[in-house]
Scaffold this motif. Structure first.
Motif, short mmCIF file in Angstrom:
data_model
loop_
_atom_site.label_atom_id
_atom_site.label_comp_id
_atom_site.label_asym_id
_atom_site.label_seq_id
_atom_site.Cartn_x
_atom_site.Cartn_y
_atom_site.Cartn_z
N ARG A 1 20.65 35.17 9.81
CA ARG A 1 21.69 35.90 9.10
C ARG A 1 23.03 35.17 9.16
O ARG A 1 23.81 35.21 8.22
N ALA A 2 23.31 34.54 10.29
CA ALA A 2 24.59 33.85 10.47
C ALA A 2 24.45 32.90 11.65
O ALA A 2 23.42 32.86 12.34
N ALA A 3 25.49 32.12 11.89
CA ALA A 3 25.52 31.18 13.01
C ALA A 3 26.74 31.47 13.86
O ALA A 3 27.85 31.62 13.33
N VAL A 4 26.55 31.57 15.17
CA VAL A 4 27.65 31.75 16.11
C VAL A 4 27.90 30.40 16.78
O VAL A 4 26.97 29.81 17.38
N VAL A 5 29.12 29.91 16.67
CA VAL A 5 29.45 28.57 17.15
C VAL A 5 30.71 28.63 18.01
O VAL A 5 31.43 29.64 18.02
N ALA A 6 30.95 27.55 18.73
CA ALA A 6 32.17 27.47 19.53
C ALA A 6 33.38 27.34 18.62
O ALA A 6 33.33 26.68 17.58
N ARG A 7 34.47 27.99 19.01
CA ARG A 7 35.70 27.90 18.24
C ARG A 7 36.28 26.49 18.34
O ARG A 7 35.98 25.72 19.25
N ASP A 8 37.13 26.15 17.41
CA ASP A 8 37.77 24.85 17.42
C ASP A 8 38.54 24.66 18.72
O ASP A 8 39.38 25.49 19.09
N GLY A 9 38.26 23.58 19.45
CA GLY A 9 38.90 23.34 20.73
C GLY A 9 38.04 23.70 21.91
O GLY A 9 38.42 23.47 23.06
N THR A 10 36.85 24.29 21.66
CA THR A 10 35.90 24.62 22.72
C THR A 10 34.64 23.81 22.48
O THR A 10 34.10 23.82 21.37
N PRO A 11 34.14 23.06 23.48
CA PRO A 11 33.05 22.11 23.23
C PRO A 11 31.68 22.72 23.04
O PRO A 11 30.76 22.03 22.61
N GLY A 12 31.47 23.99 23.38
CA GLY A 12 30.15 24.59 23.24
C GLY A 12 30.17 26.04 23.68
O GLY A 12 31.21 26.57 24.09
N LEU A 13 29.02 26.69 23.60
CA LEU A 13 28.90 28.10 23.97
C LEU A 13 28.37 28.22 25.39
O LEU A 13 27.39 27.57 25.77
N SER A 14 28.99 29.08 26.17
CA SER A 14 28.51 29.37 27.52
C SER A 14 27.29 30.29 27.44
O SER A 14 26.96 30.84 26.39
N ASP A 15 26.64 30.47 28.59
CA ASP A 15 25.48 31.38 28.63
C ASP A 15 25.90 32.80 28.28
O ASP A 15 25.15 33.53 27.62
N ALA A 16 27.09 33.20 28.71
CA ALA A 16 27.56 34.55 28.40
C ALA A 16 27.72 34.73 26.90
O ALA A 16 27.36 35.78 26.35
N ALA A 17 28.25 33.73 26.22
CA ALA A 17 28.40 33.82 24.77
C ALA A 17 27.05 33.82 24.08
O ALA A 17 26.81 34.59 23.13
N ALA A 18 26.13 32.98 24.54
CA ALA A 18 24.80 32.92 23.91
C ALA A 18 24.03 34.22 24.09
O ALA A 18 23.35 34.67 23.16
N ARG A 19 24.17 34.84 25.28
CA ARG A 19 23.43 36.09 25.53
C ARG A 19 24.00 37.25 24.73
O ARG A 19 23.31 38.24 24.49
N SER A 20 25.25 37.15 24.29
CA SER A 20 25.87 38.26 23.57
C SER A 20 25.43 38.32 22.11
O SER A 20 25.80 39.24 21.39
N VAL A 21 24.65 37.35 21.67
CA VAL A 21 24.24 37.27 20.26
C VAL A 21 22.74 37.47 20.16
O VAL A 21 21.97 36.79 20.85
N PRO A 22 22.28 38.43 19.34
CA PRO A 22 20.83 38.59 19.15
C PRO A 22 20.28 37.44 18.28
O PRO A 22 20.43 37.45 17.06
N GLY A 23 19.71 36.48 18.92
CA GLY A 23 19.20 35.30 18.21
C GLY A 23 18.82 34.23 19.21
O GLY A 23 18.56 34.50 20.39
N THR A 24 18.80 33.01 18.77
CA THR A 24 18.41 31.90 19.64
C THR A 24 19.12 30.64 19.21
O THR A 24 19.54 30.51 18.05
N GLY A 25 19.24 29.71 20.16
CA GLY A 25 19.89 28.44 19.88
C GLY A 25 19.54 27.41 20.93
O GLY A 25 19.06 27.74 22.02
N PRO A 26 19.75 26.12 20.66
CA PRO A 26 19.38 25.07 21.60
C PRO A 26 20.42 24.88 22.71
O PRO A 26 21.62 24.80 22.44
#
Length: 852
Positions: free
Chosen positions: A551-576
């Motif tokens: 449906r959409a992609a959740v990515v790190a905001r500009d200036g942040t190098p990547g998503l933490s585990d907390a951010a990844a767990r807050s999204v219903p989906g999956t990512g590498p």
């Protein structure tokens, strides 16, 4: 006796005659010597007497040698020096475990915890070493007012253990060092004071810390124990030496202590510890500079060769007069080579000096654009300037070779010819050479359709050079039928003006071909370069969009190098969960990802296995690899892999993925829990949302945001796309600038060469406006003809690139040729051509003077 004596005297007398003949032979050599010097003097006098005819060659050589000089000086520029956070350690030891192949810029494999302890102990015992400090690094970023602060790029690790601060050395400006797991010392630039509470975002998620002190440098410093838990393995151990210790002797003793387990660096060699992305940036910059140098060299040869070739065509009467008074073909060749030497010496000398003066400015521009790492220092060794000067002379002499051969064939009767018609505009040698280059370009275009994406750019360049050179050589054969076909209806409608344009173009085929060629090269290069880059950029974005079902992609905001585990767990989906693993005994670095196999396969419907099953990727000791990676392992079904914490395990290959179906740039897939257990600082690149959308405010606090899948596909390569765009502008500007000189110079020479014809038109009753209208119409027709041929010349290369990308990416690829730069190129050629033809003709008709 008298008779015999008389005979002897006679023979002696004949011997004297022989000496006289030898003396006359010496006089012949002297005359030849004077003749050679006379030809060189005549060449210099010709250049001085006809500056207009050689202005384009001088400008092209000056520009080409300047670009070559700047490129060489920047390629040889010094590195940025020792990274600031290691500047206080006279000797550094880094891991020597594996390195990537050319074009792959990843960190070396780290030491394990056990190896780090053993090396630290051994290095601490080296004479002259006061302390051996393992450098532990991890991702950390302060959160202020609910948002991460500072701009960090992928791979940045600003979190360290407190002992690493001594390697810079950074010192406390307030407070004390961290002593408890929940304390942090940080840079004073953040404005935090000792005793305040602050949130740090780490790979696990946000965590609260108490500020124990501030330091006079960047970074976040925790206790060494807490840093060890948040970081992976150690790659660098810094040696702090005792007062008075010789760093060279310490380094020599350290090499004996590490025994091949590490690489010891001291002095300027410590600059090798610059981040891997700086090496990648430098490599990209070298590709840009090399392409600039190659294209400028080709364009310079093209401009000089066309100028001298046109000069020989326009100066047939002068060359014929020289033949009439006794000049040989060899002497005419010397004349042309003398002219090239005079122009080449002046142009190459000016270009070398100009390049030396502008190299620092170009280095700064490339640094700001992202093609060079910060801190690169440009030097000016004299041998580089001398080499560039010699290269300029070589280019000038090489470019005039064909023109000199044609000059040698000029007969004495050429001086009696009054007509400007070309009775033999296309020689057999030129036709065969043009066919050969055209065939080479077509073959390269066909090979592009089946090539690997990494080879397509090189093949596209070969296609462009081959086709542009080949079609340029064949233009005299193409011009007459095209002119007849196009101008026949125009001549009927335009009356006398159309007839003059038609007959003038057909009567001087070589002149028309010479003025068409630079326009063809300019438009051809612009269409090829812009079409190549834009087609490639859009094709990768289309592939990434088509390969994801979410449906959409959740990515790190500009200036942040990547998503933490907390951010990844807050999204219903999956990512590498991105990491690096080191395969085999050579510890070859691979970019890898931790995934949840079932959900990952659902989101990536194009993911295809050649053998095995992704469902078996369900626990420790398993791994899936791409088919090309398996080929590098020579078909082994199990391989030893070193992880980011330095530990090595043997993993079974349970699935082989088809190349091009796995998300780029990953070579291997592992269970997500396996990656997290071995890489505490790994971050998630993107999470593809398949369920309800989370709160935007909650994502913002975690340094994340939601975008569309197509937007992410374009954003994922945004930095590379920006570099490609800048690269495109540099190449287009440089190639169009060089060939634009040829357009202006050739038209200027052509106008000067035909002033007699224009005056005859005036004497025949034509007004000045009508004469200038004829010149403008011919010029416009030549530019239109060159533009069409240039676009057609670039088309085979673009079709080959589209076919190759479509085959390698597995998706339909659109052919994208941006109209704006092509329109600017055509309009620029037209403006230059009209200015170089109409204005001189107007001035000459008004003043009655002769140009050239």
């Amino acid at each position: 006796m008298n008779a015999r004596e008389g005979g002897t005297k006679a023979r002696r007398s004949r011997g004297g005659g022989t000496k006289a003949r030898r003396s006359r032979g010496g006089g012949t050599k002297a005359r030849r010597s004077r003749g050679s010097g006379g030809m060189l003097g005549l060449a210099v006098a010709t250049v001085r007497a006809r500056p207009v005819s050689f202005a384009g060659s001088f400008a092209a050589l000056c520009l080409g040698v300047a670009i070559l000089t700047m490129s060489a000086l920047i390629l040889l520029a010094g590195d940025a020096g020792v990274p600031g956070r290691y500047a206080g350690a006279p000797v550094l030891v880094r891991s020597a475990q594996g390195s990537g192949p050319d074009g792959v810029f990843l960190e070396r494999a780290p030491w394990s915890a056990r190896q780090t302890r053993e090396l630290t102990r051994a290095l601490s015992a080296v004479p002259g070493v006061r302390r051996a400090v393992p450098d532990r690094s991890f991702y950390a970023q302060a959160v202020v007012d609910g948002e991460p602060v500072g701009r960090q790029r992928k791979g940045d690790r600003l979190g360290h253990g407190w002992s690493s601060a001594a390697l810079a050395p950074y010192r406390l400006t307030a407070g004390r060092a961290p002593q408890q797991p929940g304390e942090v010392a940080l840079g004073r630039g953040l404005g935090a004071r000792p005793g305040e509470r602050i949130t740090l975002l780490t790979a696990a998620g946000p965590a609260r810390f108490t500020v124990s002190g501030t330091v006079d440098g960047p970074g976040y410093y925790l206790t060494d124990e807490r840093a060890a838990a948040l970081s992976g393995g150690v790659r660098v151990i810094g040696l702090l030496t005792e007062e008075g210790a010789d760093p060279g002797e310490v380094a020599a003793a350290a090499r004996s202590a590490v025994r091949g387990a590490g690489q010891v660096l001291d002095g300027a060699a410590r600059g090798e510890l610059a981040p891997a992305r700086d090496a990648k940036t430098r490599w990209i910059g070298s590709q840009v500079l090399t392409a600039m140098a190659v294209l400028s060299g080709f364009a310079t040869v093209f401009v000089v060769a066309s100028t001298f070739a046109f000069g020989v065509t326009g100066g047939r009467r002068e060359l014929g007069l020289l033949r009439t008074i006794g000049a040989t073909g060899r002497q005419l060749r010397r004349l042309l080579y003398g002219q090239a030497l005079a122009v080449g010496a002046a142009g190459a000398g000016a270009g070398a000096l100009l390049g030396a003066a502008l190299a620092p400015a170009l280095g700064a521009v490339l640094t700001d654009a992202g093609f060079l790492p910060p801190g690169v220092t440009v030097h000016r060794p004299p041998w580089v300037l001398a080499a560039a000067f010699a290269a300029g002379l070589a280019v000038a002499l090489t470019a005039v070779w064909s023109a000199s051969r044609r000059a040698a064939r000029t007969g004495p009767l050429e001086a009696l010819r009054e007509a400007a018609s070309d009775d033999r505009p296309m020689t057999r040698a030129r036709a065969l050479t043009g066919i050969a280059f055209t065939a080479l370009g077509c073959a390269a275009a066909a090979a592009t359709a089946f090539a690997d994406p990494t080879d397509m750019t090189g093949l596209a360049l070969v296609t462009a050079v081959g086709l542009i050179t080949g079609v340029t050589l064949l233009v005299p054969a193409v011009v007459p039928p095209l002119v007849r076909a196009v101008t026949r209806p125009l001549a009927r409608r335009s009356g006398a003006l159309g007839m003059l344009v038609r007959e003038g173009t057909l009567a001087a085929v070589r002149r028309t071909a010479s003025t068409t060629a630079p326009v063809l090269a300019t438009v051809g290069f612009v269409v090829l370069i812009t079409g190549n880059t834009q087609t490639s950029v859009h094709s990768y974005a289309d592939r990434d969009t088509a390969s994801v079902r979410a449906r959409a992609a959740v990515v790190a905001r500009d200036g942040t190098p990547g998503l933490s585990d907390a951010a990844a767990r807050s999204v219903p989906g999956t990512g590498p969960l991105a990491t690096t693993v080191y395969a085999g005994a050579a510890r070859t670095p691979w970019e890898a990802a931790g995934v949840e196999p079932a959900r990952f396969a659902e989101v990536h419907p194009r993911l295809r296995t050649v053998s095995g099953s992704l469902a078996r990727l369900d626990g420790p000791g398993t791994m899936a690899v791409t088919r090309s990676a398996l080929a590098s392992l020579r078909g082994r079904t199990a391989v030893e892999v070193t992880f980011e914490d330095g530990r090595t395990e043997k993993l079974r290959i349970v699935a082989v993925l088809a190349d091009g179906t796995a998300p780029a740039p990953y070579t291997a897939l592992l269970p997500r829990d396996t990656v997290r257990s071995h890489d505490p600082t790994a971050l998630t690149d993107v999470v593809y949302r398949t369920g309800p959308a989370p709160s935007p405010a909650a994502l913002r606090r975690l340094g994340a945001e939601e975008v569309g899948v197509a937007a992410y596909a374009g954003r994922a390569d945004a930095e590379e796309d920006r570099l490609v765009e800048v690269f495109t502008l540099l190449l287009v500007g440089m190639s169009a600038g060089c060939t634009g000189l040829a357009v202006a110079n050739t038209l200027l020479m052509a106008t000067a060469d035909r002033l007699r014809d224009l005056r005859l038109l005036r004497l025949s009753g034509a007004t000045t406006r009508q004469v200038l209208g004829t010149v403008a119409a011919e010029t416009t027709f030549v530019v239109a003809l060159g533009s069409v041929l240039g676009a057609l010349t670039a088309l085979p290369s673009l079709l080959g690139i589209r076919a190759g990308l479509s085959g390698s990416l597995g998706v339909p690829v659109r052919l994208v040729v941006p109209l704006a730069p092509v329109t600017v190129a055509v309009a620029g050629c037209l403006v230059l051509a009209l200015a170089a033809s109409v204005l001189p003709a107007r001035a000459a008709l008004a003043k009655g003077t002769r140009l050239g």
